[in-house]
Design a protein around this motif. Sequence first.
Motif, mmCIF file in Angstrom:
data_model
loop_
_atom_site.group_PDB
_atom_site.id
_atom_site.type_symbol
_atom_site.label_atom_id
_atom_site.label_comp_id
_atom_site.label_asym_id
_atom_site.label_seq_id
_atom_site.Cartn_x
_atom_site.Cartn_y
_atom_site.Cartn_z
ATOM 1 N N ARG A 429 -6.193 1.580 49.744
ATOM 2 C CA ARG A 429 -6.011 0.300 50.432
ATOM 3 C C ARG A 429 -7.190 -0.628 50.162
ATOM 4 N N ALA A 430 -8.406 -0.092 50.166
ATOM 5 C CA ALA A 430 -9.581 -0.919 49.888
ATOM 6 C C ALA A 430 -9.544 -1.481 48.468
ATOM 7 N N GLU A 431 -9.099 -0.671 47.505
ATOM 8 C CA GLU A 431 -8.984 -1.159 46.130
ATOM 9 C C GLU A 431 -7.984 -2.302 46.037
ATOM 10 N N ILE A 432 -6.870 -2.161 46.744
ATOM 11 C CA ILE A 432 -5.848 -3.215 46.731
ATOM 12 C C ILE A 432 -6.376 -4.475 47.401
ATOM 13 N N GLN A 433 -7.048 -4.311 48.539
ATOM 14 C CA GLN A 433 -7.604 -5.469 49.242
ATOM 15 C C GLN A 433 -8.636 -6.197 48.386
ATOM 16 N N GLU A 434 -9.413 -5.449 47.628
ATOM 17 C CA GLU A 434 -10.374 -6.086 46.726
ATOM 18 C C GLU A 434 -9.651 -6.925 45.676
ATOM 19 N N LYS A 435 -8.579 -6.383 45.112
ATOM 20 C CA LYS A 435 -7.811 -7.134 44.111
ATOM 21 C C LYS A 435 -7.215 -8.407 44.701
ATOM 22 N N LEU A 436 -6.863 -8.348 45.984
ATOM 23 C CA LEU A 436 -6.275 -9.514 46.648
ATOM 24 C C LEU A 436 -7.335 -10.491 47.147
ATOM 25 N N GLY A 437 -8.615 -10.146 47.003
ATOM 26 C CA GLY A 437 -9.686 -11.023 47.455
ATOM 27 C C GLY A 437 -9.908 -11.006 48.951
ATOM 28 N N ARG A 438 -9.442 -9.972 49.618
ATOM 29 C CA ARG A 438 -9.583 -9.877 51.072
ATOM 30 C C ARG A 438 -10.843 -9.068 51.392
ATOM 31 N N ARG A 439 -11.987 -9.684 51.219
ATOM 32 C CA ARG A 439 -13.265 -8.985 51.305
ATOM 33 C C ARG A 439 -13.524 -8.397 52.690
ATOM 34 N N ALA A 440 -13.265 -9.167 53.726
ATOM 35 C CA ALA A 440 -13.540 -8.683 55.079
ATOM 36 C C ALA A 440 -12.663 -7.475 55.403
ATOM 37 N N GLU A 441 -11.403 -7.529 55.007
ATOM 38 C CA GLU A 441 -10.502 -6.417 55.261
ATOM 39 C C GLU A 441 -10.914 -5.193 54.439
ATOM 40 N N GLN A 442 -11.366 -5.426 53.207
ATOM 41 C CA GLN A 442 -11.834 -4.320 52.376
ATOM 42 C C GLN A 442 -13.017 -3.608 53.024
ATOM 43 N N VAL A 443 -13.975 -4.397 53.520
ATOM 44 C CA VAL A 443 -15.151 -3.796 54.159
ATOM 45 C C VAL A 443 -14.733 -3.001 55.396
ATOM 46 N N ALA A 444 -13.820 -3.559 56.184
ATOM 47 C CA ALA A 444 -13.366 -2.840 57.383
ATOM 48 C C ALA A 444 -12.688 -1.525 57.013
ATOM 49 N N THR A 445 -11.884 -1.539 55.966
ATOM 50 C CA THR A 445 -11.219 -0.309 55.519
ATOM 51 C C THR A 445 -12.241 0.721 55.057
ATOM 52 N N LEU A 446 -13.249 0.287 54.293
ATOM 53 C CA LEU A 446 -14.253 1.216 53.790
ATOM 54 C C LEU A 446 -15.097 1.785 54.931
ATOM 55 N N ARG A 447 -15.364 1.000 55.941
ATOM 56 C CA ARG A 447 -16.083 1.532 57.106
ATOM 57 C C ARG A 447 -15.245 2.598 57.800
ATOM 58 N N GLU A 448 -13.944 2.363 57.884
ATOM 59 C CA GLU A 448 -13.054 3.362 58.478
ATOM 60 C C GLU A 448 -13.049 4.634 57.630
ATOM 61 N N GLU A 449 -13.060 4.478 56.301
ATOM 62 C CA GLU A 449 -13.081 5.644 55.420
ATOM 63 C C GLU A 449 -14.370 6.447 55.596
ATOM 64 N N VAL A 450 -15.513 5.758 55.622
ATOM 65 C CA VAL A 450 -16.793 6.444 55.802
ATOM 66 C C VAL A 450 -16.817 7.192 57.132
ATOM 67 N N ALA A 451 -16.378 6.516 58.196
ATOM 68 C CA ALA A 451 -16.362 7.159 59.507
ATOM 69 C C ALA A 451 -15.441 8.371 59.506
ATOM 70 N N GLY A 452 -14.328 8.278 58.775
ATOM 71 C CA GLY A 452 -13.406 9.404 58.696
ATOM 72 C C GLY A 452 -14.032 10.609 58.018
ATOM 73 N N TYR A 453 -14.751 10.385 56.911
ATOM 74 C CA TYR A 453 -15.421 11.495 56.237
ATOM 75 C C TYR A 453 -16.526 12.094 57.110
#
Length: 486
Positions: A429-453
Amino acid sequence: MRPRASLSLSALAAALAFAACAAEPPPRSPATTPAAGAPSTAAAAPPPAVRPAPDAARPPLEFIRDDVPRALEKARAEGKALFVDAWAPWCHTCLSMKHVVLTDPSLRPLADRVVFADIDTDRPENAPFLERHEVTVWPTFFVLDPARGEVVGLWRGAASVQELRELLREALAAMDAQAAAALPADDPGRLLVEAKRAHSAGDHAAAATAYQRALAKAGKDWPRRSEALLGLVAALRKKDAAACAEVGRAHVAEVKGAALPADFASVLLSCAAALPDRNAQRAAREAAVARLRAIVASPPADSSADDRADAWGILADGLQALGDAGGARAANESKLAVLEQAAREAKAPEGAAAHDYGRAMAYLALGRGEEAVAMLKEREAQMPDSYEPPARLAQVLHAMGREDEALSAVERAIGRAYGPRRLRFLKLRAEIQEKLGRRAEQVATLREEVAGYEALPKGHASQASLDDARRRLAEAEKAQRGAKKR
């Protein structure tokens, strides 16, 4: 033997592609004692005139699902070995094994001496098992001596019915011999058990040493030589790519079995890619490709459609690495033909779904992405509770550059997924959001991923995945700050 994990077309293609006997059960060792309260073997035996029930009349194998402690307790109480199928719903070889091999009637008599269990490796309740037993190839099959909790049998990847029967026969023999202290220290079978025990624990150096000792002691006519050779190169791949390539080139032509030969060639290709010397790389790849050509020209009689398709897919990878794009395309066409026939012959959507990943990758490689999209949309309609069809659909759409549709599909997959697999979908999802230029959403997704790990239980935790997620988050945050300054 190809690890099953992916999130982009290139990574997907590279990472996800590693895949008749007597009906009577193995003879019970005189040293084996029935559990307390169980009838004795002599009392339970039918009169000589009574013929044993044919396989077709026996009930199917019953698996204890996602509860190893209960399975261990049952195995101890009944004086049986414990077979554990470590699988995942996203693994096409796992699905093929479940629908084609593990349902074979000739396996049913083994329940007389074996308790069968399976674990979805992404479920949190199975993390304690994964703390003790390494799973890097799906499926991985373990045979445990429940009295000691020790591994006496290990098989990584696809297997035929015959190979599973032999795995269990050998494991039971080893368990009985250990109980009777019958095996000398340098017995090849005992050394192979030691190798598999070390391999299961993730001690690849000790596993390689034990595999080498077993092979040296047994000689070239040993029936388990192919199994030990594959274990050796798989262990070497983790510690010494040059040694892996050397052993692989020396033995790739002699490995036998349903899936073992192609799996061995796949490991050799993986080790070749890690070699710094271009000439050594090419020599290893050519040896693997030569073996794979022989396999697809005359497939082993007991290989499944999934095994045959994997061989074609691995050959395509090898040819592509050698610069033969035309040969790779032809191999992918042959792979697709095998899988499409198997999907047509499947009795239910769940059986046909075992071939979806391979078909999707072949469609993409052949420039027929729309067919992959149509197939996966139909599969999602057939299996609305499964995360797998929308996840594969998202991967395909992302590879085709159709990011808005891919984002919608991956959201559906995330909503149905759990455990480490869900975190992989967050990465997508973060890769797709980056392609769409949705930077804030990408960062939020990556924070969720880090917290999940960070929150994963120990058996599921992966420091490498956590480090990678943190690195990608730091890069995304930096890019977001740069965009704000502009």
